[in-house]
Write a protein that holds these residues in place. Structure first.
Motif, short mmCIF file in Angstrom:
data_model
loop_
_atom_site.label_atom_id
_atom_site.label_comp_id
_atom_site.label_asym_id
_atom_site.label_seq_id
_atom_site.Cartn_x
_atom_site.Cartn_y
_atom_site.Cartn_z
N GLU A 61 0.26 -0.73 0.64
CA GLU A 61 0.06 -0.08 0.11
C GLU A 61 1.18 0.92 -0.36
O GLU A 61 0.50 2.44 -0.77
CB GLU A 61 -1.45 -0.29 0.91
CG GLU A 61 -1.93 -0.85 0.71
CD GLU A 61 -3.40 -0.47 2.06
OE1 GLU A 61 -3.05 0.52 2.57
OE2 GLU A 61 -4.68 -1.29 2.00
N ALA A 65 -0.77 2.64 -2.94
CA ALA A 65 -2.08 3.02 -2.54
C ALA A 65 -1.66 4.81 -2.02
O ALA A 65 -2.69 5.56 -2.63
CB ALA A 65 -2.40 2.11 -1.47
N LEU A 66 -0.77 4.60 -1.28
CA LEU A 66 -0.82 6.02 -0.56
C LEU A 66 -0.15 6.93 -1.52
O LEU A 66 -1.16 8.02 -1.75
CB LEU A 66 -0.07 6.30 0.30
CG LEU A 66 0.30 4.95 1.62
CD1 LEU A 66 1.13 5.69 2.87
CD2 LEU A 66 -1.01 5.06 2.40
N ALA A 68 -2.18 8.11 -4.06
CA ALA A 68 -3.47 8.17 -5.05
C ALA A 68 -4.35 9.22 -4.05
O ALA A 68 -4.27 9.75 -3.62
CB ALA A 68 -3.97 6.94 -5.48
N LEU A 69 -3.55 8.72 -1.81
CA LEU A 69 -4.45 9.61 -1.45
C LEU A 69 -3.30 10.81 -1.03
O LEU A 69 -4.45 11.36 0.01
CB LEU A 69 -4.58 8.67 0.00
CG LEU A 69 -5.52 7.53 -0.60
CD1 LEU A 69 -5.50 6.81 1.36
CD2 LEU A 69 -6.93 7.68 -0.73
N ALA A 391 -14.21 6.29 -0.61
CA ALA A 391 -13.37 7.38 0.31
C ALA A 391 -12.11 6.81 0.38
O ALA A 391 -11.01 7.47 0.88
CB ALA A 391 -14.19 7.46 1.60
N MET A 392 -12.18 5.27 0.28
CA MET A 392 -10.67 4.46 1.33
C MET A 392 -10.05 4.20 -0.16
O MET A 392 -9.27 3.31 0.46
CB MET A 392 -11.32 3.05 2.18
CG MET A 392 -12.48 3.81 3.08
SD MET A 392 -11.78 2.43 4.59
CE MET A 392 -13.13 1.65 3.89
N LEU A 393 -10.74 4.17 -1.70
CA LEU A 393 -10.12 3.36 -2.46
C LEU A 393 -10.04 1.77 -2.99
O LEU A 393 -8.63 1.21 -2.80
CB LEU A 393 -8.56 3.91 -2.95
CG LEU A 393 -8.40 5.56 -3.04
CD1 LEU A 393 -7.11 5.65 -3.72
CD2 LEU A 393 -9.23 5.54 -4.56
#
Ligand code: NAI
Length: 468
Positions: A61, A65-66, A68-69, A391-393
């Protein structure tokens, strides 16, 4: 001094049975041959694998993933030693917990390998070779399961290059390439761990689907998601050889449908082709305890073996090899031995695959309902339409509910998605109470939660979803 109950094996089935028996006032003892309590699950199974699954998921993540946030941490650096220490500490805390519970419940513990001498008598041989005799009115076999290997194929596990699930929990470095034999639960969970940490993982599976026995639609979608994460799949492929090579190991397989065989090399080969009931050295034949055609201890509806006063629970008997199934059998048997009405509802046993996202299911699959000729209806809801998931993808996956077409009683629930392993339990409770999809749809669900997708799938089953 005679005990009321002696339990052989302290995995989830055995230790839970012992604790429950003691709680119900029975004089209880356990026998364990491993250095620590907790069996496969706590020492070399569920618990350490979840520690690595979580840690490797965080690692993946951080990179994927991070950003993109809006959280940029750069390329994460792996400290495998720390990750493995986290796993070891997790195991230690859990096995110590069992030891504490034994003390708290005044359960006597015997270290060594148990052999059933006769009804009422168990002999325990310690590491020093000395045997102690333990007498008990009731003997419970809870010896679990062991790696089965590949039928007809000689596999020399060294637990470094050719590994079972045990070795795959402790690799000293991330292999560049890994072949996983078996696209079942262990193969996908541990294959995911090493793929996330950087290994190129190829899964070779005999069936033409991964997760055989799971709902087909879920398994197919799961395979797509794992392929996106970089896992390669060779399906319909029968492994016929696993050999050590100079640089690692090789796996030879042939198409189940017929054709030429193929060999691939890898730094590490994980063989995850199932487990077998573990009954070695128990002296079952001498004690007149019958096994079934798959080598499992045969029991009746009250867990009694063919020998009066001797019972068996957990992986060593029929049914899914799941820790929680064994635990529930342990509780039920302790209740039966205490004169109560212990019972396990085998229709409602959830199962979870702890990949990312998770797969969780309870009850019947669509394939099983079709095969049984049951008239059913299905309702589905994707996480792409769930606000919290967006919201959390975590929008991969869906919830699928299967209910009887006439009565609306829920017969099966299948969830593919982030946190599925937690969400499945509302379905289990509903099914335990014989609930309908309408019951579930009319139960207020907090907003915004992933669980709202379960409610929406229930709405879709009995009428129409709101948010689709
Ligand atoms: P499994 O039965 O789930 O999967 C084994 C796979 O190997 C099957 O798909 C089978 O078709 C394949 N296979 C067998 N022979 C083969 C061959 N020659 N070539 C290619 N493929 C072959 O067994 P697994 O993953 O080893 O797990 C053992 C047990 O432990 C299972 O009962 C599982 O439910 C349990 N377990 C449960 C977990 C969970 O609940 N999350 C986690 C890990 C294990």
């Amino acid at each position: 001094m005679a005990y009321d109950v002696v339990v052989i094996g302290t995995g989830p089935a055995g230790y839970v049975c012992a604790i429950k028996a003691a709680q119900l006032g029975l004089r209880t003892a356990v026998v364990e041959k491993m250095a620590t309590f907790g069996g496969t699950c706590l020492n070399i199974g569920c618990i350490p694998s979840k520690a690595l699954l979580h840690a490797s998921e965080m690692f993946a993540e951080a990179e994927h993933a991070l950003p993109a946030l809006g959280v940029s941490v750069g390329k994460p650096k792996l400290d495998l030693k720390v990750m493995l220490t986290h796993k070891d500490k997790t195991v230690e805390a859990n096995v110590k917990g069992v030891e504490f519970l034994f003390k708290k419940n005044k359960i006597d513990t015997f270290r060594g390998t148990a052999k059933i001498v006769s009804a009422g008598k168990v002999s325990v041989t310690g590491e020093d070779g000395k045997a102690t005799e333990v007498e008990a009115k009731n003997i419970v076999i809870a010896t679990g399961s062991d790696v089965a290997g590949i039928p007809g194929v000689k596999v020399d596990f060294d637990e470094k290059v050719i590994v079972s699930s045990t070795g795959a929990l402790s690799l000293a470095k991330v292999p560049a390439t890994m072949v996983v034999v078996g696209g079942g639960v262990i193969g996908l969970e541990l294959g995911s761990v090493w793929a996330r940490l950087g290994a190129k993982v190829t899964v070779v599976e005999y069936l033409d689907t991964i997760l055989g026995g799971m709902d087909g639609e879920v398994a197919k979608q799961m395979q797509r998601l794992l392929a996106k994460q970089g896992l390669d799949f060779k399906l319909g492929a029968k492994v016929t050889g696993v050999e050590k090579t100079k640089k690692g190991a090789s796996v030879t397989f042939e198409p189940v449908a017929g054709g030429d065989s193929q060999t691939i090399d890898a730094d590490v080969v994980l063989v995850a082709t199932g487990r077998r009931a573990y009954t070695d050295r128990l002296g079952l034949a001498d004690a007149d305890i019958k096994l079934d055609d798959r080598g499992r201890v045969e029991v009746d509806g009250h867990f009694q073996t063919s020998a009066p006063g001797i019972y068996a629970i957990g992986d060593v008997i029929r049914g899914p090899m799941l820790a929680h199934k064994g635990e529930d059998e342990g509780v039920a048997l302790a209740e039966i031995l205490a004169g109560q009405a212990g019972h396990v509802n085998y229709e409602v046993i959830p199962s979870v695959v702890y990949t990312s996202p998770e797969v969780a299911s309870v009850g019947k699959t669509e394939e099983e309902l079709k095969k049984a000729g049951i008239d059913y209806k299905a309702g589905k809801f994707p996480f792409t339409a769930n606000g919290r998931a967006r919201a959390m993808l975590h929008t991969d996956g869906f919830v699928k509910i299967l209910a009887d077409k006439t009565t609306d009683r829920v017969l099966g629930v299948h969830i593919l998605g982030f946190g599925a392993g937690e969400m499945i339990h509302e379905a289990a409770v509903l099914m335990e109470f014989g609930g309908s999809s309408e019951d579930l749809a009319r139960t207020c669900h907090a907003h915004p939660t992933m669980s709202e997708a379960v409610k929406e799938a229930a709405l879709a089953t009995f009428f129409k979803p709101i948010h689709m």
